[in-house]
Motif scaffolding. Sequence first.
Motif, PDB file in Angstrom:
ATOM      1  N   UNK A 437       0.831  -1.199   0.000  1.00 30.41           N
ATOM      2  CA  UNK A 437       0.000   0.000   0.000  1.00 30.41           C
ATOM      3  C   UNK A 437       0.869   1.254   0.000  1.00 30.41           C
ATOM      4  N   UNK A 438       0.371   2.288  -0.628  1.00 29.51           N
ATOM      5  CA  UNK A 438       0.985   3.618  -0.580  1.00 29.51           C
ATOM      6  C   UNK A 438      -0.124   4.630  -0.368  1.00 29.51           C
ATOM      7  N   UNK A 439      -0.157   5.199   0.818  1.00 32.78           N
ATOM      8  CA  UNK A 439      -1.199   6.160   1.197  1.00 32.78           C
ATOM      9  C   UNK A 439      -2.589   5.594   0.912  1.00 32.78           C
ATOM     10  N   UNK A 440      -2.767   4.331   1.240  1.00 30.68           N
ATOM     11  CA  UNK A 440      -4.062   3.682   1.091  1.00 30.68           C
ATOM     12  C   UNK A 440      -4.322   3.086  -0.280  1.00 30.68           C
ATOM     13  N   UNK A 441      -3.512   3.445  -1.264  1.00 33.52           N
ATOM     14  CA  UNK A 441      -3.663   2.898  -2.615  1.00 33.52           C
ATOM     15  C   UNK A 441      -3.018   1.519  -2.691  1.00 33.52           C
ATOM     16  N   UNK A 442      -3.709   0.576  -3.303  1.00 27.88           N
ATOM     17  CA  UNK A 442      -3.131  -0.751  -3.503  1.00 27.88           C
ATOM     18  C   UNK A 442      -2.186  -0.688  -4.701  1.00 27.88           C
ATOM     19  N   UNK A 443      -0.890  -0.751  -4.425  1.00 28.16           N
ATOM     20  CA  UNK A 443       0.082  -0.794  -5.518  1.00 28.16           C
ATOM     21  C   UNK A 443       0.175  -2.196  -6.094  1.00 28.16           C
ATOM     22  N   UNK A 444       0.083  -3.184  -5.223  1.00 28.19           N
ATOM     23  CA  UNK A 444       0.116  -4.582  -5.658  1.00 28.19           C
ATOM     24  C   UNK A 444      -0.562  -5.425  -4.584  1.00 28.19           C
ATOM     25  N   UNK A 445      -1.272  -6.444  -5.017  1.00 27.38           N
ATOM     26  CA  UNK A 445      -1.825  -7.421  -4.083  1.00 27.38           C
ATOM     27  C   UNK A 445      -1.916  -8.761  -4.774  1.00 27.38           C
ATOM     28  N   UNK A 446      -1.848  -9.802  -3.994  1.00 30.79           N
ATOM     29  CA  UNK A 446      -1.967 -11.159  -4.519  1.00 30.79           C
ATOM     30  C   UNK A 446      -2.699 -12.016  -3.507  1.00 30.79           C
ATOM     31  N   UNK A 447      -3.326 -13.055  -3.995  1.00 28.63           N
ATOM     32  CA  UNK A 447      -4.025 -14.008  -3.134  1.00 28.63           C
ATOM     33  C   UNK A 447      -3.487 -15.402  -3.410  1.00 28.63           C
ATOM     34  N   UNK A 448      -3.163 -16.116  -2.342  1.00 23.75           N
ATOM     35  CA  UNK A 448      -2.701 -17.494  -2.443  1.00 23.75           C
ATOM     36  C   UNK A 448      -3.665 -18.382  -1.657  1.00 23.75           C
ATOM     37  N   UNK A 449      -3.842 -19.605  -2.107  1.00 29.01           N
ATOM     38  CA  UNK A 449      -4.777 -20.539  -1.489  1.00 29.01           C
ATOM     39  C   UNK A 449      -4.052 -21.494  -0.542  1.00 29.01           C
ATOM     40  N   UNK A 450      -4.595 -21.630   0.652  1.00 29.42           N
ATOM     41  CA  UNK A 450      -4.097 -22.631   1.603  1.00 29.42           C
ATOM     42  C   UNK A 450      -5.043 -23.821   1.587  1.00 29.42           C
ATOM     43  N   UNK A 451      -4.608 -24.964   1.099  1.00 28.88           N
ATOM     44  CA  UNK A 451      -5.489 -26.137   1.098  1.00 28.88           C
ATOM     45  C   UNK A 451      -5.816 -26.559   2.524  1.00 28.88           C
ATOM     46  N   UNK A 452      -6.876 -27.330   2.703  1.00 24.64           N
ATOM     47  CA  UNK A 452      -7.292 -27.725   4.054  1.00 24.64           C
ATOM     48  C   UNK A 452      -6.176 -28.436   4.817  1.00 24.64           C
ATOM     49  N   UNK A 453      -6.089 -28.138   6.119  1.00 21.22           N
ATOM     50  CA  UNK A 453      -5.131 -28.820   6.984  1.00 21.22           C
ATOM     51  C   UNK A 453      -5.901 -29.696   7.967  1.00 21.22           C
ATOM     52  N   UNK A 454      -5.200 -30.298   8.908  1.00 21.81           N
ATOM     53  CA  UNK A 454      -5.847 -31.226   9.838  1.00 21.81           C
ATOM     54  C   UNK A 454      -7.009 -30.565  10.569  1.00 21.81           C
ATOM     55  N   UNK A 455      -6.828 -29.323  11.011  1.00 18.15           N
ATOM     56  CA  UNK A 455      -7.861 -28.656  11.789  1.00 18.15           C
ATOM     57  C   UNK A 455      -9.115 -28.330  11.005  1.00 18.15           C
ATOM     58  N   UNK A 456      -9.049 -28.346   9.678  1.00 17.53           N
ATOM     59  CA  UNK A 456     -10.226 -28.036   8.857  1.00 17.53           C
ATOM     60  C   UNK A 456     -11.189 -29.202   8.744  1.00 17.53           C
ATOM     61  N   UNK A 457     -10.741 -30.374   9.044  1.00 22.94           N
ATOM     62  CA  UNK A 457     -11.576 -31.556   8.888  1.00 22.94           C
ATOM     63  C   UNK A 457     -12.813 -31.466   9.781  1.00 22.94           C
ATOM     64  N   UNK A 458     -13.931 -31.977   9.286  1.00 21.42           N
ATOM     65  CA  UNK A 458     -15.164 -31.980  10.084  1.00 21.42           C
ATOM     66  C   UNK A 458     -15.018 -32.857  11.318  1.00 21.42           C
ATOM     67  N   UNK A 459     -14.072 -33.784  11.278  1.00 18.86           N
ATOM     68  CA  UNK A 459     -13.846 -34.674  12.423  1.00 18.86           C
ATOM     69  C   UNK A 459     -12.670 -34.217  13.279  1.00 18.86           C
ATOM     70  N   UNK A 460     -12.159 -33.006  13.029  1.00 15.30           N
ATOM     71  CA  UNK A 460     -10.993 -32.516  13.768  1.00 15.30           C
ATOM     72  C   UNK A 460     -11.284 -32.416  15.256  1.00 15.30           C
ATOM     73  N   UNK A 461     -10.281 -32.733  16.057  1.00 15.50           N
ATOM     74  CA  UNK A 461     -10.386 -32.619  17.503  1.00 15.50           C
ATOM     75  C   UNK A 461      -9.519 -31.461  17.980  1.00 15.50           C
ATOM     76  N   UNK A 462      -9.564 -31.226  19.273  1.00 17.62           N
ATOM     77  CA  UNK A 462      -8.794 -30.148  19.856  1.00 17.62           C
ATOM     78  C   UNK A 462      -7.300 -30.381  19.704  1.00 17.62           C
TER      79      UNK A 462
END
Length: 716
Positions: A437-462
């Motif tokens: 950012x430069x004074x609030x203007x987005x000069x560059x941005x990118x998005x990367x995907x994080x695939x599901x990890x152990x905690x994302x599972x519907x059966x995940x425990x603490x």
Amino acid sequence: MAVGALPSEKAAQASKPSIGFHNRAVSAPSQRLPLTKASPAHRSLFWEVIPLCDLYSIVHVVALPILQRPYAPAANGTQITSPSAKPSPFVEALQNIGLGAANWSQSAGVSIFTIILPSTDGYISRSDFLQLRLQDFPYAILKTHEPLPPLSRYSAIHPSPSKVNSEDVLAGLVHQAAGVVQWSDLDTSVSISELQDCLVRLTQELRDRLNNAPWLSPTPIPRRRVALVRGRPNITAGGPVYRAAKALGLDLVIIDDEGHWLQADTEANRMHREAFLATDMTEDAGVVDRIVQSIIDYPLPIHGVFTLSDNFFVAVAKVADVLGLPAPPVSAFETSVDKYRSRLLQNVPGQTARVASVKELESLLTSTGRDQVAPAFVPRFPMIVKPTKGWSSECVSKVNNLEDLATAVRKATARHGSAAVIEPFFDGPEIDVNFILLEGEILFSEIADEPPCDGDSSSATVNDTFSPEALTLPSALPASEQAIAKSTLRDILVNMGFRTGVFHVEARMINSATEYRDVGDGLVDLVGKQQNHQHSSIPSPECKLIEINARPPGYRVTVPSRHTYGVDYFAAHMLAAAGDHGRLRMVASPFDHQVDGRTPGAQYWSRLVYVPAPAVGVVRWPLKLSPCEELRRRRPDLAGNIVLGVDYCIPGDKIDLYTDGARTYVAHLLVSSRESRLHAIKLEEEVLRAFSISVEGQGKMVEDVRGSTEIECVKI
């Protein structure tokens, strides 16, 4: 000088553009390059001046072996001295800058050189500009010559085909160029058609990398000095920072504890920093004053201060405030480092809480909320519990019941002595969003995907962790959802007071049109949801903040982003700290690749893979090679797609399965594909299966992270 075009195979070139060349008299068209002649009428140097874009012109030069050999075979097979044995001015110019063949008399390939000529006068923004913009070029580079130091002035050369009419002129351009590239030689069996096709593709690739990337500042660049608080733990993590500072002409001062590895005044350390200021970095009430005093006592002016260490964000912001140096407000950092306060930026009433102990949790759960302004806390499972202060997914837990909630709070409050924040679990694809950012203007941005990890599972425990397993660039989210994520998170940053700098934000997209599922061969990726026509109304997608890091992403992610997009976050971070807004805008220019199915600016799809520790024990290198290097040598079929590999362990290191409540990793590797995103994921799976590390410990043979048995665990 006879001027003409490189002999062309008209039929072969009828449907695609061709490049014409100036040359020293050409022979008649031929299916193969005329490499056996050695008379004055057949000099073997060809070149073409190309206006690449508004910012640059280039000159491609092709040197055939006849130029490189003092002898050529006569018709009867005897050796005769070639009239062209006299050293070429162009060859001499190349040799003066260290390019060309080591032994021109024995070189038998078709050599290609490209002279890079900026179109305007200006001042060098960074000395390794070509190295940065040409990284992972799809055509092999032998050498790159970048002679200009940072901040120095460059006077533009404006070549025209009519004026570049001799080897002497070419030689002059070599010495006047901002850079010269020597590509890997082509085999002498290459046809004219193949050569022209190669040069056309090479030209287009150069344009994609240079078209929107200024090398030169139109105004003089004042020399600045910046102080890095906490000098990075080793050269692997710190190298990209130190090299970027040097290339930018920034004088780097390190502030850290006595005994840091950069403190010793050695020649090697002087290459990385200008000075080391030994300072007591104990995290107490006096640390800000001690850092301020170290800067004041330094005899040269310091124009900016920054850190890459999360636990020093607030302290360094206070230092900048005291000294009047460029930095966002202290209050913005105080909110970002407190995960409870940052959660309230998108509060879910009645589902977000902060507790310092299990006893406080029990009190919260029994409260009626009648005398409270805010709604009573009513847990709706699943929920997330994490330390209010922490990083790297340490002690982050997913909970599905009250018993697990108490366990998770106990675990979170034990880390860093901080309270625990309890918040909703947002179900949707997790993303990393990086901003410049430069004074609030987005000069560059990118998005990367994080695939599901152990905690994302519907059966995940603490006990399951949210430690990342991989990262895919660029994102597969629909463009509309990417726009929502960027707009939402940018507004949060600016409203907090973060207007200029580099920011790494983690978030989730709820109600996304995409989901992770098996796409075949056991591969999981983010793809469009399968439509359920029973539901007439679909909720609109929303971006939910997870946490804010007011810095570049960690080393493991910053370097892949630089390779994929050509944007150096470490450079941008330092320029923002120094208040150098002109160059901040310049370094935020991504590549200009435009490929269907890929985010504009990405030169390929890439997949960052984290290799978790397979067992508890001591690391060994039986073959005396690091695991990443051993993999490259053992699997040359994969090596070409492995952009980088970084080992975290050396022989003798003791490793555990978990460190501070998160998975322990032994390496990371970045793989790339210009074919497709799915191909990059397939390559990552193959790399992970093939990765081999030896661990000596108590136990039996263990399996690799994906089922291979190449990792051995031997009793000691």
